[in-house]
Design an enzyme around this catalytic site. Structure first.
Site, short mmCIF file in Angstrom:
data_model
loop_
_atom_site.label_atom_id
_atom_site.label_comp_id
_atom_site.label_asym_id
_atom_site.label_seq_id
_atom_site.Cartn_x
_atom_site.Cartn_y
_atom_site.Cartn_z
CG HIS A 157 9.12 29.45 26.04
ND1 HIS A 157 8.10 28.85 26.75
CD2 HIS A 157 8.58 29.80 24.83
CE1 HIS A 157 7.00 28.86 26.03
NE2 HIS A 157 7.26 29.43 24.86
CG ASN A 163 2.08 13.74 25.96
OD1 ASN A 163 2.35 12.62 25.55
ND2 ASN A 163 1.14 13.95 26.86
CD GLN A 170 2.03 15.84 32.03
OE1 GLN A 170 1.24 15.65 32.96
NE2 GLN A 170 1.63 16.03 30.78
CB CYS A 193 5.28 30.41 28.97
SG CYS A 193 5.73 28.71 29.38
CG HIS A 212 6.29 20.39 29.86
ND1 HIS A 212 5.93 21.03 28.69
CD2 HIS A 212 5.18 19.71 30.26
CE1 HIS A 212 4.68 20.78 28.41
NE2 HIS A 212 4.19 19.97 29.33
CB SER A 258 -1.73 22.03 27.27
OG SER A 258 -0.96 21.80 28.44
NE ARG A 300 -3.19 0.24 3.04
CZ ARG A 300 -4.31 0.94 2.85
NH1 ARG A 300 -5.21 0.51 1.99
NH2 ARG A 300 -4.51 2.06 3.51
CE1 TYR A 323 -9.88 -5.33 9.13
CE2 TYR A 323 -7.71 -4.80 10.03
CZ TYR A 323 -8.65 -5.73 9.64
OH TYR A 323 -8.38 -7.08 9.77
CB CYS A 331 8.57 31.05 31.44
SG CYS A 331 8.91 30.67 29.72
CG HIS A 353 8.70 25.91 29.09
ND1 HIS A 353 9.19 27.19 29.21
CD2 HIS A 353 9.54 25.13 29.82
CE1 HIS A 353 10.26 27.19 30.00
NE2 HIS A 353 10.49 25.94 30.38
#
Length: 351
Positions: A115, A155, A170, A52, A168, A163, A28, A318, A55, A166
């Site tokens: 930042h 992330n 978690q 921010c 970072h 979100s 494919r 699928y 910051c 900056h």
């Protein structure tokens, strides 16, 4: 009669860490693309952003103010998904309606006071400071009596739910072991009891011999595209030495983790010459005080980008209703990433 060729013919691949299968359809990838195309956005940010909330010196939610920190900074998430004071209890209305209370502690780790940076643009020495904070948080949270698992993750990019741009990550720690690490606990234990070696130790040995899916390596860690990859450019970092968690790493191995983290993410950014989005996280043994000789430290990277800086891969149709599926093979993805420069594209442009 045709002879099967995994580079040309549809087939399924098993993920031995989860016992899940992925459908691979290499034929494919040859079809013309007529799907979504978007303009790439230029991501130029200042070293300090007064708006921010991550910051240094700025105010966060609830009136909390960040100190004038340099380097890394850790604080309890102002919007924690898990809380320490959740009452015990749940729902038990037969087998169809079950719920259990869950407690935990969620932290945010600012990787840098700058930042404008991301991991691939940071110096290895500064990334090592991030690794040190991971160790500190794993030790602190894992030693808490009601915490039995510590999930460290990052992330990167708004399309992966980040979100704030900056730099970072978690740490979510919980009273029970989450779904994905729990799957890996079961498979790794079964493999260890049968073979006397860690699953990922044997897997890494085989990958180092094949050299088909390797991306980068140093004396202590290897980055590769797993044979069972689902996302287009999914990768893993695996420690050469089988350790259960990051606290067992030597200083040299911590340096190695920082180095391979940068090597891999530089290749990601260079692929489409953009700040490459992904979700990444360390998988390591539970923190319930038991010994887990079957566990082998590793880090997963799940990036959504498929064909350019803006064309994204989603689980649809699928894949949501039946089985995850990919077109580009793990071998093709590894070749593309492996051939990229080790120098960040911004530095190449500025030369």
């Amino acid at each position: 009669m045709k002879k099967f060729n995994s580079l040309d013919h549809p087939h399924k691949r098993l993920n031995p860490l989860t016992n899940d299968w992925v459908l691979v359809s290499p034929h494919r990838s040859k079809r013309p693309w007529q799907g979504q195309v978007e303009k790439a956005t230029v991501d130029e940010r200042p070293k300090y952003d007064p708006s921010c909330y991550l910051c240094a010196g700025n105010e966060r939610a609830g009136g909390h103010k960040n100190p004038d920190y340099k380097g890394t900074f850790v604080f309890t998430n102002d919007f924690s998904a898990l809380l320490t004071d959740s009452p015990e209890g749940g729902v038990d209305e037969g087998s169809l309606f079950q719920a259990k209370s869950e407690t935990g502690i969620c932290k945010v780790i600012c990787f840098s006071d700058n930042h404008s940076l991301t991991i691939p643009e940071m110096e290895v020495a500064d990334i090592r400071k991030v690794v040190d904070v991971w160790c500190e948080q794993f030790d602190e949270l894992g030693s808490t009596d009601f915490i039995n698992y510590v999930q460290i993750f990052e992330n990167k990019g708004s399309i992966m739910g980040c979100s704030n741009p900056h730099p970072h990550g978690q740490v979510w720690s919980s009273s029970t072991v989450p779904v994905e690490p729990d799957k890996e606990s079961v498979t790794q234990k079964a493999y260890f009891e049968k073979n006397g070696n860690t699953l990922l130790g044997d897997y890494l040995k085989a990958e180092l011999e094949k050299k088909e899916r390797l991306l980068a390596e140093n004396d202590h860690f290897v980055a590769l595209v797993p044979y069972w990859a689902v996302w287009p450019f999914e990768t893993m970092i695996i420690s050469r030495r089988a350790v259960q968690n990051i606290l067992q790493l030597t200083d040299e191995e911590k340096d190695g983790l920082a180095d391979i983290y940068k090597q891999l993410t530089v290749k990601y950014d260079n692929l489409f010459e953009t700040s490459f989005a992904y979700s990444a996280g360390l998988h390591q043994a539970p923190t319930d005080g038991k010994d887990y000789p079957e566990w082998h430290l590793h880090m997963h990277f799940y990036p959504p980008l498929l064909r350019s800086a803006t064309v994204k891969k989603f689980m649809v149709g699928y894949e949501m209703l039946a089985t995850p599926q990919r077109d580009i093979t793990a071998e093709q993805a590894a070749q593309r990433l492996r051939d990229l420069s080790d120098i960040h594209y911004k530095k190449q442009i500025n030369k």
